[in-house]
Scaffold this active site. Structure first.
Site, PDB file in Angstrom:
ATOM      1  N   LYS A  52       0.838  -1.209   0.000  1.00 23.88           N
ATOM      2  CA  LYS A  52       0.000   0.000   0.000  1.00 23.88           C
ATOM      3  C   LYS A  52       0.870   1.256   0.000  1.00 23.88           C
ATOM      4  O   LYS A  52       0.621   2.205  -0.739  1.00 23.88           O
ATOM      5  CB  LYS A  52      -0.949  -0.022   1.217  1.00 23.88           C
ATOM      6  CG  LYS A  52      -2.035  -1.096   1.076  1.00 23.88           C
ATOM      7  CD  LYS A  52      -2.813  -1.344   2.356  1.00 23.88           C
ATOM      8  CE  LYS A  52      -3.768  -2.522   2.145  1.00 23.88           C
ATOM      9  NZ  LYS A  52      -4.510  -2.911   3.340  1.00 23.88           N
ATOM     10  N   GLN A  96      -5.077  -1.438   9.651  1.00 21.79           N
ATOM     11  CA  GLN A  96      -4.836  -2.764   9.070  1.00 21.79           C
ATOM     12  C   GLN A  96      -5.385  -3.851  10.000  1.00 21.79           C
ATOM     13  O   GLN A  96      -5.046  -3.880  11.185  1.00 21.79           O
ATOM     14  CB  GLN A  96      -3.330  -2.952   8.826  1.00 21.79           C
ATOM     15  CG  GLN A  96      -2.988  -4.230   8.118  1.00 21.79           C
ATOM     16  CD  GLN A  96      -3.523  -4.294   6.676  1.00 21.79           C
ATOM     17  OE1 GLN A  96      -3.441  -3.329   5.927  1.00 21.79           O
ATOM     18  NE2 GLN A  96      -4.082  -5.428   6.310  1.00 21.79           N
ATOM     19  N   ASP A 119     -11.399   2.484   3.566  1.00 22.55           N
ATOM     20  CA  ASP A 119     -11.696   1.051   3.438  1.00 22.55           C
ATOM     21  C   ASP A 119     -13.185   0.805   3.200  1.00 22.55           C
ATOM     22  O   ASP A 119     -13.582  -0.306   2.846  1.00 22.55           O
ATOM     23  CB  ASP A 119     -11.279   0.319   4.724  1.00 22.55           C
ATOM     24  CG  ASP A 119      -9.905  -0.311   4.605  1.00 22.55           C
ATOM     25  OD1 ASP A 119      -9.496  -0.611   3.472  1.00 22.55           O
ATOM     26  OD2 ASP A 119      -9.260  -0.502   5.656  1.00 22.55           O
TER      27      ASP A 119
END
Ligand code: NAP
Length: 305
Positions: A52, A96, A119
């Site tokens: 990422k 995460q 997200d």
């Protein structure tokens, strides 16, 4: 042989389209900013975060990673997220997963400001998805729609079967397919005669985390098959069985001590489907591309564009 749907190619297209938007934001004052919160030292999470960050660097997106210790408390993490929510230069916050067991993951995800939730996991954004309102969509499901559209795979009016009902893949991809006018069935571990249900699919999405479980008898000949699963298989015998003793795969296994395997049997799908995403190189690259797209869109919204 089935057509291979190349996720890396689509990722590169998406990134090329995002680059001028990032440059325009930078020229206007500042680049988009993504904050990643990575708790502890989970090896898989470390790899995902590295990819990422690399994607941010490629595009000129500002990124920063905070690394709280494995022993962090829910309150400490909530404090960090509050600070990121208040920062003007941060447009996206990514926590995460998985978080360690002592952390209340639901409270953490709820704490991320919905406008910075790149997200697409916050209930406000899940609500927007269900209602068909604008908002960030979960990255993997959004990437699946993107690859289908870019390869001009028809969705409207087709039978779609999604295997898996998680909040991050199964449910949102089913909803996105419904919005694209597919007739959608969602399956899970209690579904009876799964193979027969899957065989009805023109579009089959496998997201269970069960390596090579979807074999030829699950696939209608000519169907489009999207394989979300990524499991690292560390048994040589299992790799030999799945890849029918391919010397090439066994050599790769011996070199790396494990291989990534999708939920769809890699040889069966190539022989039966009309088109399919490989593992690796299918859905994985798209997830990161859509995270970048969500971050850029958030920066544009926040800058009033
Ligand atoms: P998850 O939260 O564990 O959910 C798995 C789902 O599959 C559950 O709904 C479960 O049913 C269902 N399932 C499990 N075994 C089954 C079986 N034998 N038959 C039918 N359904 C079954 O997993 P996830 O987070 O959605 O991830 C799924 C896979 O995708 C994993 O391999 C993950 O690593 C991968 N993934 C890849 C990406 C990417 O970017 N490539 C992104 C996200 C996830 P129940 O609900 O009944 O338990």
């Amino acid at each position: 042989m089935a057509q291979l749907l190349d996720g890396a190619r689509v990722r590169d297209e998406i990134k090329a389209e995002l680059k001028p938007r990032v440059d325009a934001l930078r020229a206007q004052g500042r680049p988009p900013g993504l904050a990643v919160v990575l708790v502890g030292h989970n090896p898989a999470s470390e790899v995902y975060v590295r990819h990422k960050i690399k994607a941010c660097e490629d595009l000129g997106i500002h990124s920063e990673t905070s690394r709280p210790a494995e022993s962090v408390s829910t309150d400490e993490l909530l404090g960090s997220i509050d600070q990121l929510n208040a920062r003007h230069d941060i447009d996206g916050i990514l926590v995460q997963l998985p978080l360690p067991p002592q952390v209340d993951s639901k409270r953490i995800l709820l704490a991320v400001s919905p406008e910075k939730d790149v997200d697409g996991f916050h209930p406000c954004n899940v609500g927007a998805l269900v209602a068909g309102l604008p908002g960030p969509r979960a990255c993997t499901p959004a990437g699946i729609i993107e690859i289908l559209k870019r390869y001009q795979v028809p969705i409207a009016g087709r039978r779609a079967v999604v295997v898996g009902r998680s909040d991050i893949v199964g449910k949102p991809v089913a909803m996105l397919l419904l919005h694209e006018h597919a007739t959608v069935t969602i399956c899970h571990s209690k579904t009876r005669d799964l193979a027969a249900v899957c065989r009805e699919a023109d579009l089959l999405v496998a997201a269970m985390g069960r390596p090579a479980m979807i074999t030829a008898d699950f696939i209608r000949p000519g169907a489009t098959v999207i394989d979300v699963g990524t499991t690292r298989v560390e048994s040589r015998g299992e790799i030999a069985r799945i890849f029918r003793h391919s010397a090439e795969k066994l050599a790769a296994f011996d070199k790396r001590g494990g291989l990534l395997v999708g939920d769809v049997h890699p040889l069966d799908v190539a022989e039966t489907a009309g088109a399919y995403t490989p593992v690796p190189g299918g859905v994985g690259p798209l997830t990161i591309a859509m995270l970048m797209a969500n971050t850029v869109a958030s920066a544009e919204r926040r800058s009033g564009k």
